[in-house]
Design an enzyme around this catalytic site. Structure first.
Site, PDB file in Angstrom:
ATOM      1  N   HIS A  67      -7.245   7.705  10.661  1.00 55.32           N
ATOM      2  CA  HIS A  67      -6.872   6.280  10.597  1.00 55.32           C
ATOM      3  C   HIS A  67      -5.379   6.080  10.352  1.00 55.32           C
ATOM      4  CE1 HIS A  67     -11.253   5.044   9.402  1.00 55.32           C
ATOM      5  NE2 HIS A  67     -11.156   5.339  10.668  1.00 55.32           N
ATOM      6  N   ASN A  75     -21.098  11.446  -3.279  1.00 59.58           N
ATOM      7  CA  ASN A  75     -20.674  10.056  -3.342  1.00 59.58           C
ATOM      8  C   ASN A  75     -21.139   9.420  -4.649  1.00 59.58           C
ATOM      9  OD1 ASN A  75     -19.183   8.454  -1.365  1.00 59.58           O
ATOM     10  ND2 ASN A  75     -20.875   7.000  -1.524  1.00 59.58           N
ATOM     11  N   LEU A  76     -20.439   8.366  -5.053  1.00 66.52           N
ATOM     12  CA  LEU A  76     -20.792   7.704  -6.317  1.00 66.52           C
ATOM     13  C   LEU A  76     -22.180   7.078  -6.220  1.00 66.52           C
ATOM     14  CD1 LEU A  76     -19.265   7.290  -8.993  1.00 66.52           C
ATOM     15  CD2 LEU A  76     -18.528   5.037  -8.145  1.00 66.52           C
ATOM     16  N   ARG A  83       0.833  -1.210   0.000  1.00 64.63           N
ATOM     17  CA  ARG A  83       0.000   0.000   0.000  1.00 64.63           C
ATOM     18  C   ARG A  83       0.867   1.258   0.000  1.00 64.63           C
ATOM     19  NH1 ARG A  83      -4.922  -0.127   3.759  1.00 64.63           N
ATOM     20  NH2 ARG A  83      -5.471   1.608   2.386  1.00 64.63           N
ATOM     21  N   CYS A 133       7.458   3.083  16.067  1.00 64.40           N
ATOM     22  CA  CYS A 133       8.329   2.140  16.767  1.00 64.40           C
ATOM     23  C   CYS A 133       7.690   1.748  18.101  1.00 64.40           C
ATOM     24  CB  CYS A 133       9.708   2.747  17.026  1.00 64.40           C
ATOM     25  SG  CYS A 133      10.781   1.648  17.975  1.00 64.40           S
ATOM     26  N   CYS A 184      14.826   0.995  14.029  1.00 61.87           N
ATOM     27  CA  CYS A 184      14.204   2.314  14.256  1.00 61.87           C
ATOM     28  C   CYS A 184      15.289   3.379  14.210  1.00 61.87           C
ATOM     29  CB  CYS A 184      13.524   2.320  15.632  1.00 61.87           C
ATOM     30  SG  CYS A 184      13.083   3.969  16.203  1.00 61.87           S
TER      31      CYS A 184
END
Ligand code: APR
Length: 236
Positions: free
Chosen positions: A112, A204-205, A62, A120, A139
């Site tokens: 989100h 919205n669609l 992603r 970390c 890290c």
């Protein structure tokens, strides 16, 4: 019919649909991410404990997709609104991509988490990250091999909820763009906004699961509806 009070404070909620035309898959469409990945396998803390490699590989992909994508006309229109609106404005996004910011928007809140951020678990530091995590990089702050995607998984508390509730309580207008209304707490924001007396608009669609809560629903592609709506608001 009394005069409509002027709009000063706006809260905009965006979902995967606003980035669909940038080539980023949504979640619940027939070709959605959740069609070939089980949420339980890749988007819960339990999944990460059970099979960290599967989860890291999913978010590494992603992260690549986000880096390869570019903002579309809907992102550009919201950036134009952000630059031209002198009232309060907050773009609350459920998306982990950075296309709002890459289009130039500044008043953006990622409830989100973000694909290009890692966390970390040893020292609690967060870092901007464009590489992979599957190979277990140390890290940059503490050197531990303990970094996870800085994403809010199912069962975890979304980020900065107090700020979101405060902004909704002051909003005169609440607009929802490209979200199915399937996931709480975001799906409940329209009701809160309506209870605080805000006008509510959905772009919205297709009709979302919460369509009946909105004063108005405009159906179509975000890249068409959002620039039209922004021009209306800016009185262009
Ligand atoms: N323009 C406008 N809307 C669109 C477009 C488009 N081009 N393409 C799709 N949509 C709409 C769909 O009709 C659908 O209602 O966007 C919505 C996308 O819904 P979901 O796939 O459910 O995504 P989202 O609502 O953002 O999901 C919420 O669920 O999986 C979790 O954490 C994840 O943030 C995500 C949350």
């Amino acid at each position: 019919m009394g005069e409509m009070s002027p709009i000063r404070n706006i809260v905009i909620l965006t979902g995967a649909g606003i980035s669909a035309e940038s080539g980023l898959r949504t979640f619940r469409a027939t070709d959605g991410l959740w069609e070939d990945h089980r949420v339980e396998d890749v988007a819960t803390p339990e999944a990460f404990r059970r099979d960290p490699a599967l989860v890291q590989r999913f978010y590494d992909q992603r992260r690549c997709d986000v880096l390869a994508a570019g903002p579309n006309a809907a992102h550009a229109a919201l950036a134009k609104l952000d630059a031209g609106w002198d009232g309060e404005l907050l773009i609350v996004t459920q998306n982990i991509d950075d296309l709002h910011e890459r289009a130039g928007a500044r008043r953006v809140l990622h409830m989100h988490g973000e694909a290009l951020s890692v966390w970390c678990l040893a020292c609690d530091a967060r870092h901007h990250w464009e590489g992979t995590l599957l190979d277990g990089p140390p890290c940059p702050s503490c050197g531990a091999i303990a970094m996870r995607p800085d994403i809010v998984w199912f069962g975890e508390m979304p980020y900065r909820m107090e700020e979101i509730f405060d902004a909704i309580a002051r909003a005169d207008l609440f607009v929802s763009i490209g979200t199915s209304g399937a996931v709480y707490p975001a799906a409940g924001f329209v009701q809160q906004a309506a209870q605080h007396g805000a006008r509510t608009l959905e772009l919205n669609l297709e009709r979302s699961q919460g369509s009946h809560w909105f004063d108005e629903s405009r159906l179509g592609a975000a890249s068409v509806l959002v620039p039209e709506w922004v021009d209306e608001v800016l009185g262009a």
